[in-house]
Write a protein that holds these residues in place. Structure first.
Motif, PDB file in Angstrom:
ATOM      1  N   ILE A 255      28.404  26.314 -22.842  1.00  0.00           N
ATOM      2  CA  ILE A 255      29.086  27.442 -22.212  1.00  0.00           C
ATOM      3  C   ILE A 255      28.430  28.757 -22.625  1.00  0.00           C
ATOM      4  CG2 ILE A 255      31.260  28.736 -22.162  1.00  0.00           C
ATOM      5  CD1 ILE A 255      32.716  26.063 -22.333  1.00  0.00           C
ATOM      6  N   LEU A 256      28.105  28.889 -23.914  1.00  0.00           N
ATOM      7  CA  LEU A 256      27.474  30.118 -24.395  1.00  0.00           C
ATOM      8  C   LEU A 256      26.107  30.355 -23.750  1.00  0.00           C
ATOM      9  CD1 LEU A 256      28.361  29.928 -28.209  1.00  0.00           C
ATOM     10  CD2 LEU A 256      29.381  31.415 -26.467  1.00  0.00           C
ATOM     11  N   ILE A 257      25.288  29.292 -23.666  1.00  0.00           N
ATOM     12  CA  ILE A 257      23.957  29.429 -23.061  1.00  0.00           C
ATOM     13  C   ILE A 257      24.080  29.745 -21.576  1.00  0.00           C
ATOM     14  CG2 ILE A 257      21.831  28.199 -22.488  1.00  0.00           C
ATOM     15  CD1 ILE A 257      22.108  26.673 -25.099  1.00  0.00           C
ATOM     16  N   SER A 258      24.972  29.027 -20.894  1.00  0.00           N
ATOM     17  CA  SER A 258      25.159  29.260 -19.463  1.00  0.00           C
ATOM     18  C   SER A 258      25.649  30.682 -19.196  1.00  0.00           C
ATOM     19  CB  SER A 258      26.137  28.236 -18.887  1.00  0.00           C
ATOM     20  OG  SER A 258      26.354  28.455 -17.513  1.00  0.00           O
ATOM     21  N   PHE A 259      26.575  31.142 -20.020  1.00  0.00           N
ATOM     22  CA  PHE A 259      27.105  32.500 -19.862  1.00  0.00           C
ATOM     23  C   PHE A 259      26.012  33.535 -20.128  1.00  0.00           C
ATOM     24  CE2 PHE A 259      29.090  36.303 -21.729  1.00  0.00           C
ATOM     25  CZ  PHE A 259      29.905  36.678 -20.671  1.00  0.00           C
ATOM     26  N   ALA A 260      25.193  33.308 -21.172  1.00  0.00           N
ATOM     27  CA  ALA A 260      24.132  34.252 -21.511  1.00  0.00           C
ATOM     28  C   ALA A 260      23.077  34.346 -20.415  1.00  0.00           C
ATOM     29  CB  ALA A 260      23.477  33.849 -22.828  1.00  0.00           C
ATOM     30  N   MET A 261      22.887  33.248 -19.664  1.00  0.00           N
ATOM     31  CA  MET A 261      21.875  33.243 -18.609  1.00  0.00           C
ATOM     32  C   MET A 261      22.473  33.552 -17.238  1.00  0.00           C
ATOM     33  SD  MET A 261      19.260  30.235 -19.668  1.00  0.00           S
ATOM     34  CE  MET A 261      18.060  30.996 -18.584  1.00  0.00           C
ATOM     35  N   GLY A 262      23.735  33.948 -17.205  1.00  0.00           N
ATOM     36  CA  GLY A 262      24.350  34.342 -15.949  1.00  0.00           C
ATOM     37  C   GLY A 262      24.840  33.209 -15.089  1.00  0.00           C
ATOM     38  N   GLY A 263      24.979  32.011 -15.660  1.00  0.00           N
ATOM     39  CA  GLY A 263      25.480  30.868 -14.909  1.00  0.00           C
ATOM     40  C   GLY A 263      24.491  30.383 -13.866  1.00  0.00           C
ATOM     41  N   GLY A 264      25.008  29.727 -12.838  1.00  0.00           N
ATOM     42  CA  GLY A 264      24.148  29.197 -11.791  1.00  0.00           C
ATOM     43  C   GLY A 264      23.428  27.925 -12.217  1.00  0.00           C
ATOM     44  N   ILE A 265      22.607  27.400 -11.314  1.00  0.00           N
ATOM     45  CA  ILE A 265      21.881  26.158 -11.601  1.00  0.00           C
ATOM     46  C   ILE A 265      20.944  26.332 -12.791  1.00  0.00           C
ATOM     47  CG2 ILE A 265      20.141  24.559 -10.701  1.00  0.00           C
ATOM     48  CD1 ILE A 265      21.380  24.778  -7.995  1.00  0.00           C
ATOM     49  N   LYS A 266      20.269  27.478 -12.870  1.00  0.00           N
ATOM     50  CA  LYS A 266      19.340  27.722 -13.975  1.00  0.00           C
ATOM     51  C   LYS A 266      20.057  27.710 -15.315  1.00  0.00           C
ATOM     52  CE  LYS A 266      16.074  31.166 -15.730  1.00  0.00           C
ATOM     53  NZ  LYS A 266      15.480  32.508 -15.507  1.00  0.00           N
ATOM     54  N   GLY A 267      21.199  28.400 -15.408  1.00  0.00           N
ATOM     55  CA  GLY A 267      21.943  28.436 -16.656  1.00  0.00           C
ATOM     56  C   GLY A 267      22.446  27.065 -17.076  1.00  0.00           C
ATOM     57  N   ILE A 268      22.922  26.266 -16.105  1.00  0.00           N
ATOM     58  CA  ILE A 268      23.420  24.926 -16.407  1.00  0.00           C
ATOM     59  C   ILE A 268      22.296  24.012 -16.901  1.00  0.00           C
ATOM     60  CG2 ILE A 268      24.268  22.809 -15.318  1.00  0.00           C
ATOM     61  CD1 ILE A 268      26.493  24.581 -15.989  1.00  0.00           C
ATOM     62  N   ILE A 269      21.166  24.038 -16.212  1.00  0.00           N
ATOM     63  CA  ILE A 269      20.043  23.167 -16.589  1.00  0.00           C
ATOM     64  C   ILE A 269      19.529  23.521 -17.976  1.00  0.00           C
ATOM     65  CG2 ILE A 269      17.650  22.596 -16.052  1.00  0.00           C
ATOM     66  CD1 ILE A 269      18.374  22.733 -13.108  1.00  0.00           C
TER      67      ILE A 269
ATOM     68  N   ALA B  53      29.939  19.412 -14.521  1.00  0.00           N
ATOM     69  CA  ALA B  53      31.204  19.532 -13.784  1.00  0.00           C
ATOM     70  C   ALA B  53      32.248  20.295 -14.594  1.00  0.00           C
ATOM     71  CB  ALA B  53      31.726  18.139 -13.420  1.00  0.00           C
ATOM     72  N   ALA B  54      32.271  20.058 -15.920  1.00  0.00           N
ATOM     73  CA  ALA B  54      33.262  20.729 -16.768  1.00  0.00           C
ATOM     74  C   ALA B  54      33.016  22.234 -16.833  1.00  0.00           C
ATOM     75  CB  ALA B  54      33.228  20.124 -18.176  1.00  0.00           C
ATOM     76  N   VAL B  55      31.757  22.631 -17.033  1.00  0.00           N
ATOM     77  CA  VAL B  55      31.442  24.064 -17.117  1.00  0.00           C
ATOM     78  C   VAL B  55      31.658  24.742 -15.766  1.00  0.00           C
ATOM     79  CG1 VAL B  55      29.621  25.739 -17.596  1.00  0.00           C
ATOM     80  CG2 VAL B  55      29.836  23.707 -19.018  1.00  0.00           C
ATOM     81  N   THR B  56      31.301  24.050 -14.683  1.00  0.00           N
ATOM     82  CA  THR B  56      31.539  24.605 -13.350  1.00  0.00           C
ATOM     83  C   THR B  56      33.034  24.716 -13.076  1.00  0.00           C
ATOM     84  OG1 THR B  56      29.460  23.643 -12.561  1.00  0.00           O
ATOM     85  CG2 THR B  56      31.058  24.288 -10.899  1.00  0.00           C
ATOM     86  N   PHE B  57      33.809  23.767 -13.568  1.00  0.00           N
ATOM     87  CA  PHE B  57      35.252  23.769 -13.354  1.00  0.00           C
ATOM     88  C   PHE B  57      35.907  25.024 -13.930  1.00  0.00           C
ATOM     89  CE2 PHE B  57      39.560  22.737 -14.797  1.00  0.00           C
ATOM     90  CZ  PHE B  57      40.138  22.259 -13.624  1.00  0.00           C
TER      91      PHE B  57
ATOM     92  N   GLY C  53      34.473  27.859 -14.274  1.00  0.00           N
ATOM     93  CA  GLY C  53      33.931  29.059 -13.650  1.00  0.00           C
ATOM     94  C   GLY C  53      32.684  29.628 -14.276  1.00  0.00           C
ATOM     95  N   MET C  54      31.998  28.876 -15.175  1.00  0.00           N
ATOM     96  CA  MET C  54      30.794  29.393 -15.825  1.00  0.00           C
ATOM     97  C   MET C  54      29.555  28.578 -15.476  1.00  0.00           C
ATOM     98  SD  MET C  54      32.048  30.617 -19.573  1.00  0.00           S
ATOM     99  CE  MET C  54      33.350  31.841 -19.734  1.00  0.00           C
ATOM    100  N   GLY C  55      29.659  27.794 -14.404  1.00  0.00           N
ATOM    101  CA  GLY C  55      28.539  26.956 -14.021  1.00  0.00           C
ATOM    102  C   GLY C  55      27.951  27.355 -12.692  1.00  0.00           C
ATOM    103  N   LEU C  56      27.967  26.419 -11.748  1.00  0.00           N
ATOM    104  CA  LEU C  56      27.361  26.650 -10.449  1.00  0.00           C
ATOM    105  C   LEU C  56      28.165  27.666  -9.642  1.00  0.00           C
ATOM    106  CD1 LEU C  56      26.394  22.987  -9.491  1.00  0.00           C
ATOM    107  CD2 LEU C  56      25.050  24.693 -10.717  1.00  0.00           C
ATOM    108  N   SER C  57      27.506  28.231  -8.649  1.00  0.00           N
ATOM    109  CA  SER C  57      28.130  29.247  -7.801  1.00  0.00           C
ATOM    110  C   SER C  57      29.266  28.646  -6.976  1.00  0.00           C
ATOM    111  CB  SER C  57      27.082  29.849  -6.863  1.00  0.00           C
ATOM    112  OG  SER C  57      27.693  30.638  -5.859  1.00  0.00           O
ATOM    113  N   PRO C  58      30.363  29.390  -6.768  1.00  0.00           N
ATOM    114  CA  PRO C  58      31.479  28.884  -5.941  1.00  0.00           C
ATOM    115  C   PRO C  58      31.082  28.581  -4.504  1.00  0.00           C
ATOM    116  CG  PRO C  58      32.148  30.806  -7.220  1.00  0.00           C
ATOM    117  CD  PRO C  58      30.664  30.683  -7.370  1.00  0.00           C
ATOM    118  N   HIS C  59      29.937  29.105  -4.062  1.00  0.00           N
ATOM    119  CA  HIS C  59      29.490  28.864  -2.696  1.00  0.00           C
ATOM    120  C   HIS C  59      28.778  27.524  -2.554  1.00  0.00           C
ATOM    121  CE1 HIS C  59      30.547  32.985  -1.795  1.00  0.00           C
ATOM    122  NE2 HIS C  59      29.795  33.410  -2.806  1.00  0.00           N
ATOM    123  N   GLN C  60      28.522  26.844  -3.680  1.00  0.00           N
ATOM    124  CA  GLN C  60      27.859  25.549  -3.629  1.00  0.00           C
ATOM    125  C   GLN C  60      28.897  24.433  -3.693  1.00  0.00           C
ATOM    126  OE1 GLN C  60      25.428  26.429  -7.083  1.00  0.00           O
ATOM    127  NE2 GLN C  60      23.582  26.443  -5.826  1.00  0.00           N
TER     128      GLN C  60
END
Length: 289
Positions: free
Chosen positions: A138-152, A222-226, A228-235
């Protein structure tokens, strides 16, 4: 006499001979791969037309026309679920592959680059294992602004320690092998020994470790996206579908969360089954007849 009678009886009723452990394992792997292939191919072949808003079909319960029902905008939940699973599997594959590569490099380095490097990498492994994956992710994803890049990036940098520890331990055992000792006496470098002798030994284990990383990567995505800190809501990700459906469960629209959630668990369990059964084939004491 009884055995002959039982054999003839089995042949009479057309029963198949009992499969041995290796054959059962191969059958399970083939069935699991077929299931995953059907999910991914279905997601690619199904048209996006059913993802369009259609208020005439909004909040429809599961039926032959809409197997998983429709949501509050009339979108077909079966199509959304398949597209979401394909997206989650794709993200999980890339992230797990990056994580396995990190584990391989650090595990080999710890076992072949001397005591100082081994102490540093072992400290890093203990550090990452002491903190829950989800927190760092969650911390890494948040620091990178979320999205596919942050999750990966988040998954890749949080799921390598366990596999790296296994690789390090096995390389430490291999270092005392006779053929490796001979290569050292012949003046071969550490990286040459790692590439020519140690790495080929780890290809099967690395493949199994990679497959066993997939379920964790998909679930954590799926958990991080759930939250709101993962993939974009438009995906059309499964985590987004589950997050959106929570608002409508109290009104009786159970299918919005039930079918995507069960489908996610089936895909995750299928990956886990492939990894476990493949490990049984690779390890001799698990694959005997």
């Amino acid at each position: 006499m009884n055995n002959v009678h039982e054999t003839s009886k089995s042949q009479q009723f057309g029963l198949l001979p009992r499969l041995n452990r290796r054959q059962r394992t191969l059958l399970v792997i083939l069935l699991a791969v077929a299931l995953l292939f059907s999910v991914l191919s279905g997601a690619l072949l199904i048209s996006n037309d059913r993802l369009a808003t259609n208020l005439e079909w909004r909040n429809a319960a599961p039926s032959l026309e809409h197997l998983f029902g429709t949501d509050w905008l009339g979108r077909d939940m079966f199509t959304r679920t398949l597209k979401g699973l394909a997206l989650s599997v794709g993200v999980g594959m890339i992230a797990a592959g990056c994580s396995a590569l990190i584990a391989l490099v650090l595990g080999l380095s710890a076992a072949t680059m001397g005591e100082a490097v081994d102490r540093i990498i072992s400290w890093l492994i203990d550090l990452f294992l002491s903190v829950p994956h989800l927190v760092i992710l969650i911390l890494i994803s948040f620091a990178m602004g979320g999205g596919i890049k942050g999750i990966i990036v988040g998954i890749a940098f949080t799921h390598w320690p366990s596999l790296a520890r296994v690789i390090r331990a096995e390389v430490m055992q291999l270092r005392s092998a006779e053929y490796i000792q001979i290569s050292r006496r012949l003046g071969k470098s550490r990286w040459w020994i790692a590439r020519k002798h140690i790495l080929p030994h780890f290809i099967p284990q690395l493949l199994v470790g990679l497959l066993l990383l997939f379920p964790h990567a998909i679930l954590h995505e799926a958990a991080v996206t759930f939250i709101g800190m993962g993939l974009s809501p438009h995906q059309p990700a499964i985590g987004i579908i589950l997050s959106e459906s929570m608002r409508y469960l109290s009104s009786g629209m159970w299918w919005l969360a039930f079918f995507p959630g069960v489908s996610l668990l089936i895909v995750v369990r299928t990956f886990d089954s492939i990894g476990e059964n493949l490990r049984m084939l690779i390890e001799p004491h698990h694959s005997h007849h």
